[in-house]
Design a protein around this motif. Structure first.
Motif, mmCIF file in Angstrom:
data_model
loop_
_atom_site.group_PDB
_atom_site.id
_atom_site.type_symbol
_atom_site.label_atom_id
_atom_site.label_comp_id
_atom_site.label_asym_id
_atom_site.label_seq_id
_atom_site.Cartn_x
_atom_site.Cartn_y
_atom_site.Cartn_z
ATOM 1 N N GLY A 12 27.488 64.424 34.090
ATOM 2 C CA GLY A 12 27.068 65.441 35.056
ATOM 3 C C GLY A 12 28.117 66.503 35.313
ATOM 4 O O GLY A 12 27.905 67.389 36.125
ATOM 5 N N ASP A 33 30.997 69.190 33.160
ATOM 6 C CA ASP A 33 31.349 69.638 31.813
ATOM 7 C C ASP A 33 32.820 69.352 31.500
ATOM 8 O O ASP A 33 33.590 68.938 32.374
ATOM 9 C CB ASP A 33 30.990 71.117 31.597
ATOM 10 N N ASP A 78 27.593 67.299 29.082
ATOM 11 C CA ASP A 78 27.907 66.798 30.424
ATOM 12 C C ASP A 78 28.215 65.304 30.404
ATOM 13 O O ASP A 78 27.921 64.597 31.348
ATOM 14 C CB ASP A 78 26.756 67.115 31.383
ATOM 15 N N LYS A 87 38.411 67.572 14.671
ATOM 16 C CA LYS A 87 38.275 69.027 14.592
ATOM 17 C C LYS A 87 36.834 69.477 14.762
ATOM 18 O O LYS A 87 36.585 70.677 14.846
ATOM 19 C CB LYS A 87 38.781 69.523 13.232
ATOM 20 N N ALA A 88 35.901 68.537 14.736
ATOM 21 C CA ALA A 88 34.473 68.886 14.800
ATOM 22 C C ALA A 88 34.106 69.891 13.721
ATOM 23 O O ALA A 88 33.457 70.897 13.976
ATOM 24 C CB ALA A 88 34.098 69.404 16.188
ATOM 25 N N ARG A 89 34.582 69.635 12.505
ATOM 26 C CA ARG A 89 34.217 70.473 11.362
ATOM 27 C C ARG A 89 33.553 69.577 10.315
ATOM 28 O O ARG A 89 33.847 68.382 10.252
ATOM 29 C CB ARG A 89 35.468 71.098 10.699
ATOM 30 N N ARG A 124 34.992 64.845 19.251
ATOM 31 C CA ARG A 124 34.208 65.989 19.753
ATOM 32 C C ARG A 124 32.752 65.851 19.293
ATOM 33 O O ARG A 124 32.249 66.647 18.521
ATOM 34 C CB ARG A 124 34.864 67.283 19.261
ATOM 35 N N TYR A 141 29.886 66.093 20.788
ATOM 36 C CA TYR A 141 28.910 67.117 21.195
ATOM 37 C C TYR A 141 28.892 68.261 20.176
ATOM 38 O O TYR A 141 27.838 68.707 19.732
ATOM 39 C CB TYR A 141 29.263 67.632 22.593
ATOM 40 N N GLU A 142 30.085 68.702 19.794
ATOM 41 C CA GLU A 142 30.150 69.779 18.799
ATOM 42 C C GLU A 142 29.666 69.296 17.429
ATOM 43 O O GLU A 142 28.975 70.023 16.714
ATOM 44 C CB GLU A 142 31.574 70.316 18.668
ATOM 45 N N SER A 192 25.901 69.239 17.384
ATOM 46 C CA SER A 192 25.371 70.614 17.363
ATOM 47 C C SER A 192 25.565 71.230 15.980
ATOM 48 O O SER A 192 24.689 71.917 15.455
ATOM 49 C CB SER A 192 26.093 71.498 18.386
ATOM 50 N N LEU A 193 26.735 70.967 15.399
ATOM 51 C CA LEU A 193 27.058 71.554 14.101
ATOM 52 C C LEU A 193 26.128 71.021 13.003
ATOM 53 O O LEU A 193 25.685 71.767 12.134
ATOM 54 C CB LEU A 193 28.516 71.230 13.769
ATOM 55 N N GLU A 224 23.128 73.026 13.175
ATOM 56 C CA GLU A 224 23.320 74.382 12.650
ATOM 57 C C GLU A 224 23.353 74.388 11.125
ATOM 58 O O GLU A 224 22.963 75.358 10.486
ATOM 59 C CB GLU A 224 24.607 75.006 13.219
ATOM 60 N N TYR A 225 23.809 73.281 10.538
ATOM 61 C CA TYR A 225 23.824 73.165 9.073
ATOM 62 C C TYR A 225 22.439 72.803 8.527
ATOM 63 O O TYR A 225 22.281 72.588 7.333
ATOM 64 C CB TYR A 225 24.834 72.103 8.619
ATOM 65 N N GLY A 226 21.468 72.706 9.395
ATOM 66 C CA GLY A 226 20.102 72.498 8.913
ATOM 67 C C GLY A 226 19.584 71.072 9.029
ATOM 68 O O GLY A 226 18.497 70.770 8.551
#
Lengths: 548, 308
Positions: free
Chosen positions: B130, B132, B159, B227-229, B250, B252-253, B256-257, B260-262
């Motif tokens: 709850g 960030d 969160d 690195k969330a890569r 990381r 969350y990233e 999400s990533l 984004e990569y499909g």
């Protein structure tokens, strides 16, 4: 006088002809065989070229972008990409693979995290972040493309294109390249003998390729009324009565949020009960939102010009030709550039939403660590200084008697005081300020500047910012409707009465709105099925919006 | 449509998790190889008693997740991306072809032993929902002291943030978070303050060991915890495997990533559905399923349908 040196004044054209000459091994006409598209792109594009790739938030030249990403980086490198929207994974693969190295764009929402990471990692060089109209404008000034890669529904063998309901930005991109001796390549879903209509003449097009799959198209503007909340209905009532009705707003643009969907769905019910039909909301710069169907069917709407199409709305639009711009074949003609300009100059009001608003009314949708850009909101969400025609609503924004006084566009922000996850919308400092530093931008990425905003609406009430005559008064009006956010907590409640008396803020009761009346039962359609009913079965929602 | 395999970390273990894996010959082969390499019967690792040791927990998670990913592979389903959370990174590394399973077993066992030895008592982790990451970071920095160190660690969702350090430091942050608007703020049942600088020495030791392990360039992209890569470079994978223990994950990233990569289908390997539940909130546009909850057959069917 003879010039000291002979120079050619047709270098761009000569370069183009040389490239087209090399295509002889691939095709003898203007049709590129589908399986040879990568080779064709490697032939027609040169390292260092400025390439405009069609991809906006709805329609994507997905076959061409995927093909370009497969090019050999030894043959194609240092490309400077221009894209209104960076939406697909391969758009950034172009940079990862070493084919492109610089980008000018306007929106990157669907790739915002990877975009920020690649900038941080030095994998791409950023030109500028634009609004749509700015980027389209620069295509004709200092970002003139060498190559345009675009998408259309159909082509004939002469290269004429049918873009149908999803014309969007195709004509603009084609014009910029086609009339500057650039090369235009169009992917089409099919090749036909006869087109329903010609949207782009074949003489503007150099090559056509039939894609292995139809171009990607997202139903981005469909909002299921099922998800509209009572608070959004309360806000919609306030907007209709306290803004549209009060100022007589006849022409406008709406964003894609549930709060504007609520407004659209309250016109035939709540709006009707106020006797506002015919007095407000007649002319729209708007995509064919399914949630506008009940207002159209009830006779509220006279005209709608569209940025793009909307999946499922094709038959409905074709059957309502008095309302929508359509070709002689009956299908919608959209045009993103013209609709953005119309939304900028020709409408009285813009409504948007935001993730953050500061005490001066500046707003931003920036999330730290991501780079999403702007899109079109700032084009419509500002007072265009070049406007000279007047209208009732525009004149209603004049607050002084200066002989040179002029009207103003209404720029409205509708927000709830807290976002999901307990994050306050009203904040001391925008995350955009931090993002400027993180990403190394020249200016903070503000979506709508506070001095352009005329009204802010929250679940607490409306702040009539256009009436404020000092920064202090503006802050007070914003704080008074900011709830228990850090900004709202600074508000001295004793000042509320004075602000109400002076008309700087209005609470729901001041607008004769009872909070308990704000119920979903007021919505003209409560779900997608009812939208279909309103449309007499003409609206055909995509599968993901069907629950029956 | 792209497919990602997810590999859970500690907290996802269950009693009998190795006994309840899908019945598939590839699973049996992985379990046999694990027993041979570790030199003990792996069916002893997943008892309630054994799972009180982080060594058994980490080994069980590696074995279970790799066993099921091999079953998918045997049936012709291969992911486009792999992502593991903390120790899950080793299962991901094996599946993407960067590392041999036998090497992963040895390193993970060492990782467990080093972690167990690092902080015998008085340390742990907490989780806050709850708020960030920035709010939690600010609180942690204000409360941190040399005497009672505490750090913000994993970012699981926008969160949902974990904190790591000394129990008194953690409790102070949890108290303040509760008062500062957190939905929940609670101590986790772990005794190692993972993913913060307190484990730097563990990371260094693992790196020394990993330096002698053959790490290859993977066949599909690997999600780096630190690195969330999404990466393909074997040296970067080696560093990630060594140092994720002392750095925030990381997640969350990462999730999400992947989108984004499909990625449109994410399948979580056993055990549990922790990552799937996080993804369902973070990634409304994608389908998130777990083998534990949805069953191997259903996940297999979805993978065939989504990604063919």
């Amino acid at each position: 006088m003879q010039a000291a040196k002979q120079r050619s004044w047709n270098r761009r054209l000569e370069a183009k002809q040389k490239r087209i000459e090399k295509m002889k091994g691939i095709t003898s006409n203007r049709i590129i065989p589908t399986h040879q598209i990568v080779e064709a792109l490697e032939t027609l594009i040169m390292p260092g070229d400025r390439v405009v790739l069609e991809g906006n938030n709805q329609k994507q030249a997905s076959f061409l972008s995927a093909a370009l990403a497969q090019a050999d980086p030894k043959k194609l490198f240092n490309l400077h990409m221009i894209m209104s929207s960076i939406s697909r994974p391969e758009h950034l693969d172009l940079f990862e693979n070493g084919i492109a190295d610089k980008v000018d764009f306007s929106y990157a929402g669907p790739q915002s995290l990877r975009m920020a990471q690649m900038l941080e990692d030095g994998k791409l060089a950023m030109g500028e972040i634009h609004t749509y109209v700015e980027l389209y404008g620069r295509l004709f000034i200092d970002l003139i493309p060498s190559v345009a890669l675009v998408a259309a529904d159909k082509a004939d063998s002469a290269g004429n294109l049918y873009t149908g309901p999803n014309t969007e930005e195709t004509p603009t991109l084609v014009e910029a390249a086609g009339f500057s001796s650039g090369i235009v390549i169009a992917q089409v879903n099919e090749l036909v003998d006869e087109l329903p209509r010609v949207d782009i003449p074949g003489s503007w097009i150099d090559f056509v390729v039939v894609a292995d799959q139809p171009y990607q198209l997202e139903p981005l503007f469909t909002r299921d009324p099922r998800h509209i909340t009572d608070i959004q209905i309360l806000q919609a009532m306030m907007v209709i009565r306290g803004i549209y009705g009060k100022h007589g707003v006849k022409s406008l643009n709406h964003g894609i949020g549930y709060n504007t969907a609520a407004i659209e769905l309250l016109l035939p019910t709540y709006g009707e009960s106020l006797g506002l039909k015919g007095k407000i909301c007649k002319h729209w710069a708007l995509n064919p939102h399914p949630t506008l169907i009940p207002a159209i069917e009830s006779g509220w709407v006279e005209s709608v010009h569209c940025f793009g199409g909307e999946v499922g709305m094709e038959k409905y639009v074709a059957a309502r030709r008095d309302i929508f711009f359509t070709g002689h074949d009956g299908s919608l003609r959209s045009n993103r550039t013209l609709c953005q300009l119309a939304g900028q100059y020709a409408v009285d009001l813009f409504v948007g939403s935001s993730l953050q608003i500061d005490e001066a009314g500046n707003s931003s949708t920036v999330t730290r660590g991501r780079l999403a850009g702007f899109g079109g909101a700032p084009n419509m969400g500002h007072d265009p200084g070049g406007r000279r025609h007047s209208s009732q609503a525009w004149l209603d924004m004049m607050t002084d008697t200066n002989p040179l006084a002029r009207g103003r566009k209404l720029v409205v922000q509708v927000v709830e005081t807290f976002q999901n996850g307990n994050k306050p919308v009203f904040v001391e400092s925008l995350d955009a300020v931090g993002a400027k530093k993180d990403i190394g931008l020249e200016t903070a990425p503000v979506m709508i500047y506070g001095n352009d905003v005329t009204h802010i609406v929250t679940e607490e009430g409306i702040a009539y910012l256009y009436k404020t005559d000092s920064m202090e008064e503006r802050r007070q009006a914003i704080a008074a409707i900011a709830g228990v956010t850090p900004i709202g907590l600074k508000h001295d409640v004793k000042k509320t009465e004075k602000l109400r008396r002076e008309g700087l803020i209005a609470l729901p009761e001041d607008l004769e709105i009872r909070r308990t009346d704000a119920k979903r039962s007021l919505l003209a359609a409560k779900n997608v099925e009812e939208l279909v009913e309103w449309s007499e079965g003409l609206y055909e929602p995509p599968a993901k919006f069907r629950s029956w | 449509m792209k497919l990602a395999f997810l590999f859970p970390g500690q907290g996802s273990q269950k009693v009998s998790m190795l006994h309840s894996l899908p019945d598939h010959s590839a699973v049996g082969e992985v379990l046999q190889e694990a027993s041979d390499v570790i030199g003990e019967n792996i069916y002893n690792l997943d008892t309630a008693e054994a799972l009180t040791s982080t060594v058994s927990v980490q080994l069980s998670l590696l074995i279970a997740s790799v066993a099921v990913s091999k079953a998918f592979e045997a049936e012709g389903v291969r992911p486009d991306f792999v992502a593991g959370h903390s120790v899950g990174a080793f299962g991901a590394a094996v599946t993407c072809g960067a590392m041999d399973f036998a090497d992963a077993l040895k390193i993970v066992k060492l990782r467990g032993v080093l972690m167990e030895q690092a902080f015998p008592s008085g340390y742990g982790m907490g989780v806050i929902s709850g708020l960030d990451a920035k709010s939690v970071c600010d609180m942690v920095e204000a409360i941190f002291s040399e005497e009672n160190p505490v750090y913000s660690s994993n970012i699981n969702a926008a969160d949902q943030i974990t904190i790591s350090g000394s129990i008194p430091g953690i409790n102070k942050v949890l108290d303040q978070a509760s008062q500062g608007g957190a939905r929940t703020a609670e101590l986790l049942n772990v005794s190692v303050p993972s993913h913060c600088p307190l484990l730097n020495s563990v990371g260094d030791s693992l790196y020394d060991k990993l330096a002698h392990i053959n790490i290859r360039s993977p066949v599909v992209l690997y999600a780096s915890n630190r690195k969330a890569r999404l990466i393909r470079n074997s040296e970067q994978i080696r560093e990630d495997l060594a140092f994720n223990v002392s750095h925030p994950v990381r997640w969350y990233e990462i999730s999400s990533l992947l989108c984004e990569y499909g990625t449109r289908l994410l399948i979580e390997m056993p055990s549990g559905n922790v990552l799937t539940n996080l993804n369902k909130k973070t990634l409304p546009g994608a389908r998130s399923v777990s083998v534990d909850e949805n069953g191997f057959e259903n996940c297999f069917f979805l993978a065939k349908r989504f990604c063919s």
